[in-house]
Design an enzyme around this catalytic site. Sequence first.
Site, PDB file in Angstrom:
ATOM      1  CG  HIS A  42     -18.917   8.071   5.005  1.00 38.38           C
ATOM      2  ND1 HIS A  42     -17.881   7.096   3.840  1.00 38.38           N
ATOM      3  CD2 HIS A  42     -19.748   7.911   5.431  1.00 38.38           C
ATOM      4  CE1 HIS A  42     -18.870   5.657   4.422  1.00 38.38           C
ATOM      5  NE2 HIS A  42     -19.368   6.274   5.235  1.00 38.38           N
ATOM      6  NE  ARG A  67      -6.302   0.115  -3.005  1.00 40.54           N
ATOM      7  CZ  ARG A  67      -6.476  -1.146  -2.822  1.00 40.54           C
ATOM      8  NH1 ARG A  67      -7.390  -1.781  -3.118  1.00 40.54           N
ATOM      9  NH2 ARG A  67      -5.495  -1.827  -2.122  1.00 40.54           N
ATOM     10  CB  THR A 103      -7.267  13.409   9.925  1.00 35.83           C
ATOM     11  OG1 THR A 103      -8.855  11.973   9.967  1.00 35.83           O
ATOM     12  CG2 THR A 103      -7.738  14.396   9.752  1.00 35.83           C
ATOM     13  NE  ARG A 131      -4.181  -0.831   2.157  1.00 32.44           N
ATOM     14  CZ  ARG A 131      -5.089  -0.432   1.817  1.00 32.44           C
ATOM     15  NH1 ARG A 131      -5.361   0.147   0.914  1.00 32.44           N
ATOM     16  NH2 ARG A 131      -5.876  -1.844   1.757  1.00 32.44           N
ATOM     17  CD  GLU A 151     -11.433   8.458  13.859  1.00 36.29           C
ATOM     18  OE1 GLU A 151     -11.912   8.342  13.941  1.00 36.29           O
ATOM     19  OE2 GLU A 151      -9.767   9.870  14.277  1.00 36.29           O
ATOM     20  CG  LEU A 152     -11.671   3.865   6.979  1.00 36.94           C
ATOM     21  CD1 LEU A 152     -11.223   4.767   5.669  1.00 36.94           C
ATOM     22  CD2 LEU A 152     -12.293   2.892   6.867  1.00 36.94           C
ATOM     23  CG  ASP A 153     -14.600   7.168   6.149  1.00 36.38           C
ATOM     24  OD1 ASP A 153     -14.460   7.268   5.174  1.00 36.38           O
ATOM     25  OD2 ASP A 153     -15.560   5.597   6.253  1.00 36.38           O
TER      26      ASP A 153
HETATM   27  C1  GRF Z   1     -20.447   8.622  -3.736  1.00 29.58           C
HETATM   28  O1  GRF Z   1     -21.713   7.647  -3.138  1.00 29.58           O
HETATM   29  C2  GRF Z   1     -19.280   8.266  -2.473  1.00 29.58           C
HETATM   30  O2  GRF Z   1     -19.510   9.021  -1.077  1.00 29.58           O
HETATM   31  C3  GRF Z   1     -18.934   7.634  -2.332  1.00 29.58           C
HETATM   32  O3  GRF Z   1     -18.410   6.852  -3.608  1.00 29.58           O
HETATM   33  C4  GRF Z   1     -19.425   7.283  -4.230  1.00 29.58           C
HETATM   34  C5  GRF Z   1     -19.020   7.329  -6.043  1.00 29.58           C
HETATM   35  O4  GRF Z   1     -20.261   8.101  -6.266  1.00 29.58           O
HETATM   36  N1  GRF Z   1     -17.389   7.686  -1.785  1.00 29.58           N
HETATM   37  P1  GRF Z   1     -19.944   8.247  -7.344  1.00 29.58           P
HETATM   38  O5  GRF Z   1     -18.334   7.693  -8.603  1.00 29.58           O
HETATM   39  O6  GRF Z   1     -19.105   9.944  -7.899  1.00 29.58           O
HETATM   40  O7  GRF Z   1     -20.904   8.375  -8.623  1.00 29.58           O
END
Ligand code: GRF
Length: 218
Positions: free
Chosen positions: A111, A93, A143, A67, A145-147
């Site tokens: 998100h 990723r 950051t 990674r 921290e994930l999400d």
């Molecule tokens: C969205 O729902 C976003 O929240 C998530 O991935 C999706 C991306 O959709 N992180 P798109 O590729 O912009 O249509």
Amino acid sequence: MSICSAAVLISGSGTNLQAFIDETASGKIDLELSVVLSNRPDAAGLERARKADISIECLRHQDYPERAQFDAALVETLDKYAPDLVILAGFMRVLTATFVDHFRGRILNIHPSLLPKFPGLDTHRRALDAGEKWHGSTVHFVTGELDGGPALIQGRVPVRPGDSMAELAARVLAVEHKIYPQAVRLFAAGRIQYRDGSAWLDGERLNEPLQYSNTIRG
Ligand code: GRF
């Protein structure tokens, strides 16, 4: 002030990318889309970038044993474009400290949940299973921290009785296309910053994310 340049990272359909393309083309955001980068050569969003005449980069994560090496290559590639902002738009990723530290305070993600609810994957299914009345999406600084980075803006949508996952996902996606450009508009105008682990709007610490409404002036 010079125009904010952005790199958009995608893995899939790129409808959020399309929202940025449309809003920059119509002059609603003062933003230069310098490059669209995908970790999947078949991402449909790449075609959107091509049509809009934006530079494209493709780095297959499978080509890197670790990674950290993939992230180092991402940094090297993006640095050629010297972006002021890195926009994660469905980039599937997880990024390591190598990447996050390099662009600290200049990475945004969207998100599909009302964070801190439902970090991680499969958010629509989890919201339905939990019987939530409201669901939505959150734009936040990235950051380590994930999400978990400070949230900037949320768009709430109702969960309707009998909603399928696809219906709910479509409702969330529609609000994403409003809130993500709005957050980026504020960032590009220098009104939103990341400092001391928090998000700041117009010099004031944002303790709660903005709630999407048409009245937030950008
Ligand atoms: C969205 O729902 C976003 O929240 C998530 O991935 C999706 C991306 O959709 N992180 P798109 O590729 O912009 O249509």
